[in-house]
Write a protein that holds these residues in place. Sequence first.
Motif, PDB file in Angstrom:
ATOM      1  N   GLY A  37       0.783  -1.235   0.000  1.00  0.00           N
ATOM      2  CA  GLY A  37       0.000   0.000   0.000  1.00  0.00           C
ATOM      3  C   GLY A  37       0.813   1.282   0.000  1.00  0.00           C
ATOM      4  N   CYS A  38       2.127   1.176  -0.081  1.00  0.00           N
ATOM      5  CA  CYS A  38       2.998   2.366  -0.067  1.00  0.00           C
ATOM      6  C   CYS A  38       2.623   3.317  -1.209  1.00  0.00           C
ATOM      7  CB  CYS A  38       4.456   1.974  -0.220  1.00  0.00           C
ATOM      8  SG  CYS A  38       4.961   0.515   0.716  1.00  0.00           S
ATOM      9  N   CYS A  41      -0.059   6.162  -0.990  1.00  0.00           N
ATOM     10  CA  CYS A  41       0.226   7.464  -0.361  1.00  0.00           C
ATOM     11  C   CYS A  41       1.390   8.189  -1.036  1.00  0.00           C
ATOM     12  CB  CYS A  41       0.555   7.284   1.119  1.00  0.00           C
ATOM     13  SG  CYS A  41      -0.877   6.853   2.122  1.00  0.00           S
ATOM     14  N   HIS A  42       2.429   7.437  -1.368  1.00  0.00           N
ATOM     15  CA  HIS A  42       3.637   8.074  -1.900  1.00  0.00           C
ATOM     16  C   HIS A  42       3.657   8.137  -3.430  1.00  0.00           C
ATOM     17  CE1 HIS A  42       5.567   8.406   2.025  1.00  0.00           C
ATOM     18  NE2 HIS A  42       5.167   7.184   2.291  1.00  0.00           N
ATOM     19  N   TYR A  54       2.794  14.645   2.393  1.00  0.00           N
ATOM     20  CA  TYR A  54       3.382  13.318   2.267  1.00  0.00           C
ATOM     21  C   TYR A  54       4.678  13.441   1.464  1.00  0.00           C
ATOM     22  CZ  TYR A  54      -1.080  11.231   3.823  1.00  0.00           C
ATOM     23  OH  TYR A  54      -2.184  10.865   4.534  1.00  0.00           O
ATOM     24  N   TYR A  64      19.183   5.767   4.972  1.00  0.00           N
ATOM     25  CA  TYR A  64      18.246   6.760   5.497  1.00  0.00           C
ATOM     26  C   TYR A  64      16.807   6.237   5.432  1.00  0.00           C
ATOM     27  CZ  TYR A  64      15.412  10.941   5.985  1.00  0.00           C
ATOM     28  OH  TYR A  64      14.460  11.842   6.409  1.00  0.00           O
ATOM     29  N   ILE A  65      16.424   5.720   4.267  1.00  0.00           N
ATOM     30  CA  ILE A  65      15.054   5.216   4.089  1.00  0.00           C
ATOM     31  C   ILE A  65      14.755   4.105   5.092  1.00  0.00           C
ATOM     32  CG2 ILE A  65      13.531   3.946   2.515  1.00  0.00           C
ATOM     33  CD1 ILE A  65      14.907   5.416   0.190  1.00  0.00           C
ATOM     34  N   GLN A  68      14.341   5.548   8.612  1.00  0.00           N
ATOM     35  CA  GLN A  68      13.096   6.305   8.801  1.00  0.00           C
ATOM     36  C   GLN A  68      11.893   5.378   8.930  1.00  0.00           C
ATOM     37  OE1 GLN A  68      13.363   9.517   9.552  1.00  0.00           O
ATOM     38  NE2 GLN A  68      15.522   9.011   9.227  1.00  0.00           N
ATOM     39  N   ILE A  69      11.873   4.340   8.089  1.00  0.00           N
ATOM     40  CA  ILE A  69      10.735   3.416   8.162  1.00  0.00           C
ATOM     41  C   ILE A  69      10.737   2.703   9.515  1.00  0.00           C
ATOM     42  CG2 ILE A  69       9.614   1.398   7.139  1.00  0.00           C
ATOM     43  CD1 ILE A  69      10.794   2.205   4.441  1.00  0.00           C
ATOM     44  N   ILE A  72       9.590   5.118  12.205  1.00  0.00           N
ATOM     45  CA  ILE A  72       8.140   5.360  12.171  1.00  0.00           C
ATOM     46  C   ILE A  72       7.425   4.139  12.741  1.00  0.00           C
ATOM     47  CG2 ILE A  72       6.140   5.631  10.633  1.00  0.00           C
ATOM     48  CD1 ILE A  72       7.961   7.391   8.822  1.00  0.00           C
ATOM     49  N   ARG A  77      10.077   7.977  15.614  1.00  0.00           N
ATOM     50  CA  ARG A  77       9.722   9.140  14.808  1.00  0.00           C
ATOM     51  C   ARG A  77       8.203   9.246  14.836  1.00  0.00           C
ATOM     52  NH1 ARG A  77      11.125  10.529   8.429  1.00  0.00           N
ATOM     53  NH2 ARG A  77       9.320  11.859   8.081  1.00  0.00           N
ATOM     54  N   SER A  82       3.274  11.109  10.639  1.00  0.00           N
ATOM     55  CA  SER A  82       3.777   9.732  10.589  1.00  0.00           C
ATOM     56  C   SER A  82       2.764   8.696  11.083  1.00  0.00           C
ATOM     57  CB  SER A  82       5.106   9.602  11.326  1.00  0.00           C
ATOM     58  OG  SER A  82       5.030  10.197  12.590  1.00  0.00           O
ATOM     59  N   MET A  85       1.133   6.634   8.445  1.00  0.00           N
ATOM     60  CA  MET A  85       1.893   5.530   7.854  1.00  0.00           C
ATOM     61  C   MET A  85       2.128   4.380   8.821  1.00  0.00           C
ATOM     62  SD  MET A  85       5.540   5.759   5.995  1.00  0.00           S
ATOM     63  CE  MET A  85       6.734   4.466   6.250  1.00  0.00           C
ATOM     64  N   VAL A  88       0.279   0.899   8.640  1.00  0.00           N
ATOM     65  CA  VAL A  88       0.638   0.007   7.539  1.00  0.00           C
ATOM     66  C   VAL A  88       1.827  -0.875   7.913  1.00  0.00           C
ATOM     67  CG1 VAL A  88       1.545  -0.006   5.180  1.00  0.00           C
ATOM     68  CG2 VAL A  88      -0.201   1.636   5.828  1.00  0.00           C
ATOM     69  N   LEU A  89       2.708  -0.342   8.744  1.00  0.00           N
ATOM     70  CA  LEU A  89       3.969  -1.026   9.042  1.00  0.00           C
ATOM     71  C   LEU A  89       3.815  -2.231   9.978  1.00  0.00           C
ATOM     72  CD1 LEU A  89       6.258   2.105   9.270  1.00  0.00           C
ATOM     73  CD2 LEU A  89       6.009   0.507   7.376  1.00  0.00           C
TER      74      LEU A  89
HETATM   75  C1  HEC Z   1      -1.371   6.290   4.746  1.00  0.00           C
HETATM   76  C2  HEC Z   1      -0.341   6.891   3.930  1.00  0.00           C
HETATM   77  C3  HEC Z   1       1.020   6.220   3.899  1.00  0.00           C
HETATM   78  C4  HEC Z   1       1.318   4.922   3.584  1.00  0.00           C
HETATM   79  C5  HEC Z   1       0.367   3.811   3.234  1.00  0.00           C
HETATM   80  C6  HEC Z   1       2.758   4.817   3.617  1.00  0.00           C
HETATM   81  N1  HEC Z   1       3.320   6.005   3.970  1.00  0.00           N
HETATM   82 FE1  HEC Z   1       5.285   6.423   4.112  1.00  0.00          FE
HETATM   83  N2  HEC Z   1       4.864   8.222   4.874  1.00  0.00           N
HETATM   84  C7  HEC Z   1       3.606   8.773   4.961  1.00  0.00           C
HETATM   85  C8  HEC Z   1       3.695  10.078   5.584  1.00  0.00           C
HETATM   86  C9  HEC Z   1       2.538  11.029   5.846  1.00  0.00           C
HETATM   87  C10 HEC Z   1       5.063  10.283   5.878  1.00  0.00           C
HETATM   88  C11 HEC Z   1       5.682  11.515   6.560  1.00  0.00           C
HETATM   89  C12 HEC Z   1       5.645  11.275   8.047  1.00  0.00           C
HETATM   90  C13 HEC Z   1       6.041  12.500   8.822  1.00  0.00           C
HETATM   91  O1  HEC Z   1       5.440  13.560   8.616  1.00  0.00           O
HETATM   92  O2  HEC Z   1       6.941  12.367   9.647  1.00  0.00           O
HETATM   93  C14 HEC Z   1       5.769   9.099   5.416  1.00  0.00           C
HETATM   94  C15 HEC Z   1       7.148   8.931   5.487  1.00  0.00           C
HETATM   95  C16 HEC Z   1       7.832   7.930   4.842  1.00  0.00           C
HETATM   96  C17 HEC Z   1       9.271   7.844   4.727  1.00  0.00           C
HETATM   97  C18 HEC Z   1      10.278   8.845   5.274  1.00  0.00           C
HETATM   98  C19 HEC Z   1      10.594   9.881   4.210  1.00  0.00           C
HETATM   99  C20 HEC Z   1      11.597  10.911   4.647  1.00  0.00           C
HETATM  100  O3  HEC Z   1      12.028  11.687   3.787  1.00  0.00           O
HETATM  101  O4  HEC Z   1      11.959  10.979   5.822  1.00  0.00           O
HETATM  102  C21 HEC Z   1       9.549   6.718   4.019  1.00  0.00           C
HETATM  103  C22 HEC Z   1      10.918   6.217   3.613  1.00  0.00           C
HETATM  104  C23 HEC Z   1       8.286   6.077   3.718  1.00  0.00           C
HETATM  105  N3  HEC Z   1       7.254   6.865   4.216  1.00  0.00           N
HETATM  106  C24 HEC Z   1       8.142   4.888   3.040  1.00  0.00           C
HETATM  107  C25 HEC Z   1       6.945   4.164   2.982  1.00  0.00           C
HETATM  108  C26 HEC Z   1       6.847   2.801   2.561  1.00  0.00           C
HETATM  109  C27 HEC Z   1       8.006   1.956   2.069  1.00  0.00           C
HETATM  110  C28 HEC Z   1       5.550   2.440   2.691  1.00  0.00           C
HETATM  111  C29 HEC Z   1       4.918   1.082   2.453  1.00  0.00           C
HETATM  112  C30 HEC Z   1       5.353   0.037   3.353  1.00  0.00           C
HETATM  113  C31 HEC Z   1       4.824   3.598   3.153  1.00  0.00           C
HETATM  114  N4  HEC Z   1       5.707   4.620   3.335  1.00  0.00           N
HETATM  115  C32 HEC Z   1       3.466   3.641   3.359  1.00  0.00           C
HETATM  116  C33 HEC Z   1       2.435   8.203   4.520  1.00  0.00           C
HETATM  117  C34 HEC Z   1       2.284   6.881   4.152  1.00  0.00           C
END
Ligand code: HEC
Length: 107
Positions: A37-38, A41-42, A54, A64-65, A68-69, A72, A77, A82, A85, A88-89
């Motif tokens: 589902g990434c 949103c992204h 986002y 870094y990636i 951050q994951i 979160i 974080r 955050s 997101m 989903v994790l």
């Molecule tokens: C519901 C929406 C949503 C989903 C689904 C989602 N994300 Fe995110 N993601 C966000 C948001 C909003 C942030 C920013 C969080 C913050 O403000 O700190 C973020 C932050 C991140 C970051 C950090 C980026 C940075 O520059 O620091 C990464 C990497 C990331 N997401 C990867 C993923 C991955 C891989 C997945 C799938 C497993 C995923 N995201 C699923 C909304 C989502």
Amino acid sequence: MIKKPMKSTLLLTACLSLLMASSAFAADGKELYNTKGCAGCHGADAKTPVAPLYPKIAGQSKEYIEQQIKDIKSGARSNGQSAAMKAVLVSVTDDEITALADYLSGL
Ligand code: HEC
């Protein structure tokens, strides 16, 4: 006479099933990005997020990636956004996070 070809067939079968097993178990970052589902949103290309708050995540360094994951996921974080997101994790393992980071850093 029949014994020899049978042996090599067995060996070939064993090798093939090993190959298939390893590719089935190795987490595929691209596939995970879509199935977890990434992209929802992204963005499909990881740089066209659906909301201005986002982040674009393509092309950051792998380390870094990954960090951050994990942050979160653990809650270390927890910015305003955050939480969106984090839910989903729950279904994403550390190995899958590594595979995702590998894929995203290469975009
Ligand atoms: C519901 C929406 C949503 C989903 C689904 C989602 N994300 Fe995110 N993601 C966000 C948001 C909003 C942030 C920013 C969080 C913050 O403000 O700190 C973020 C932050 C991140 C970051 C950090 C980026 C940075 O520059 O620091 C990464 C990497 C990331 N997401 C990867 C993923 C991955 C891989 C997945 C799938 C497993 C995923 N995201 C699923 C909304 C989502």
